[in-house]
Design a protein around this motif. Structure first.
Motif, PDB file in Angstrom:
ATOM      1  N   VAL A  78       0.793  -1.279  -0.114  1.00  0.00           N
ATOM      2  CA  VAL A  78      -0.130  -0.120   0.037  1.00  0.00           C
ATOM      3  C   VAL A  78       0.689   1.179  -0.516  1.00  0.00           C
ATOM      4  O   VAL A  78       0.381   2.212  -0.657  1.00  0.00           O
ATOM      5  CB  VAL A  78      -1.624  -0.693   1.478  1.00  0.00           C
ATOM      6  N   VAL A  79       2.512   1.352   0.770  1.00  0.00           N
ATOM      7  CA  VAL A  79       2.881   2.311   0.876  1.00  0.00           C
ATOM      8  C   VAL A  79       4.137   2.115  -0.309  1.00  0.00           C
ATOM      9  O   VAL A  79       4.437   1.371  -0.351  1.00  0.00           O
ATOM     10  CB  VAL A  79       3.069   2.594   2.233  1.00  0.00           C
ATOM     11  N   ASP A  80       4.022   3.176  -0.981  1.00  0.00           N
ATOM     12  CA  ASP A  80       5.259   3.285  -1.709  1.00  0.00           C
ATOM     13  C   ASP A  80       5.786   4.489  -2.205  1.00  0.00           C
ATOM     14  O   ASP A  80       5.689   5.380  -2.216  1.00  0.00           O
ATOM     15  CB  ASP A  80       4.356   3.046  -3.381  1.00  0.00           C
ATOM     16  N   PRO A  81       7.565   4.312  -1.477  1.00  0.00           N
ATOM     17  CA  PRO A  81       8.087   5.314  -1.596  1.00  0.00           C
ATOM     18  C   PRO A  81       8.079   6.319  -3.101  1.00  0.00           C
ATOM     19  O   PRO A  81       8.528   5.243  -3.062  1.00  0.00           O
ATOM     20  CB  PRO A  81       9.340   4.972  -0.717  1.00  0.00           C
ATOM     21  N   ARG A  82       8.466   7.599  -2.645  1.00  0.00           N
ATOM     22  CA  ARG A  82       8.760   8.159  -3.654  1.00  0.00           C
ATOM     23  C   ARG A  82      10.125   7.681  -4.778  1.00  0.00           C
ATOM     24  O   ARG A  82      10.536   9.384  -3.732  1.00  0.00           O
ATOM     25  CB  ARG A  82       7.801   9.528  -4.354  1.00  0.00           C
ATOM     26  N   ASP A  83      10.686   7.402  -4.824  1.00  0.00           N
ATOM     27  CA  ASP A  83      11.932   6.761  -5.094  1.00  0.00           C
ATOM     28  C   ASP A  83      12.683   8.003  -6.230  1.00  0.00           C
ATOM     29  O   ASP A  83      13.587   9.206  -6.352  1.00  0.00           O
ATOM     30  CB  ASP A  83      12.987   5.905  -5.910  1.00  0.00           C
TER      31      ASP A  83
END
Length: 199
Positions: A78-83
């Motif tokens: 659900v949580v995607d770090p915005r690399d």
């Protein structure tokens, strides 16, 4: 670590306060320890954040801790770090939380925990985030006290129709339930604007 730093004089054992803060941040074993140092140092001497290395390490530690809390709650699916944001290609938020087609951006800001957040930072982040039409809501997570209710209402006027916006303060694990509630609300079907305190 953070507690020790409050008792360090501005020049201690040949090291300036700024040098000591930078050293303790770089030697911290965990993001939580680095955040404790950054918070204590910024409370004692807010000007340390003018040091680019200290500022970057402080923000990185805070972002990592908040991201960890959100991942613990909602899971990695659900949580995607915005690399890609770190490379400047997608400004406006640090994490993307998605569920059932709903896309909620989370912008994480670190500052002086004893002073309200700068209003310009909030305005800029809201405008940047909603320049992306695929975003359904934006949550600003910050360790600083929230801006005034009239200001948050004015900011809500910048949010496109049908989109959501909230500000939530996260300064310690005692704030995690409010953070969770804010994200849950924005992932729900009804858009909402304002602060977490209004929930």
């Amino acid at each position: 670590m953070g507690r020790r730093i409050t008792s360090v004089s501005l020049v201690d054992g040949g090291m300036t306060f700024e040098e000591r803060v930078e050293q303790q941040l770089s030697q911290a074993d965990t993001p939580e320890q680095a955040l404790e140092v950054a918070t204590a140092a910024t409370t004692v001497a807010p000007e340390v954040q003018k040091n680019e290395h200290i500022s970057l390490m402080s923000h990185a530690a805070y972002e990592e801790v908040v991201a960890d809390r959100l991942t613990s709650i909602f899971g990695t699916s659900v949580v995607d770090p915005r690399d890609d944001r770190r490379h400047g290609s997608r400004p406006g938020y640090d994490l993307l939380v998605t569920r059932e087609g709903k896309r909620v951006g989370v912008e994480i800001l670190f500052g002086n925990p004893s002073r309200p957040v700068d209003r310009g930072r909030i305005t800029d982040r809201v405008l940047q985030a909603f320049a992306q039409p695929d975003l359904d809501a934006l949550i600003i997570v910050c360790n600083q006290p929230e801006p005034s209710r009239p200001f948050l209402e004015r900011i809500s006027g910048l949010v496109p129709q049908g989109k959501g916006f909230q500000y939530v303060r996260w300064a310690a694990d005692t704030d995690t339930p409010a953070l969770r509630q804010t994200v849950e609300q924005q992932l729900g079907s009804q858009p909402s604007s304002g602060s977490a305190g209004a929930l």
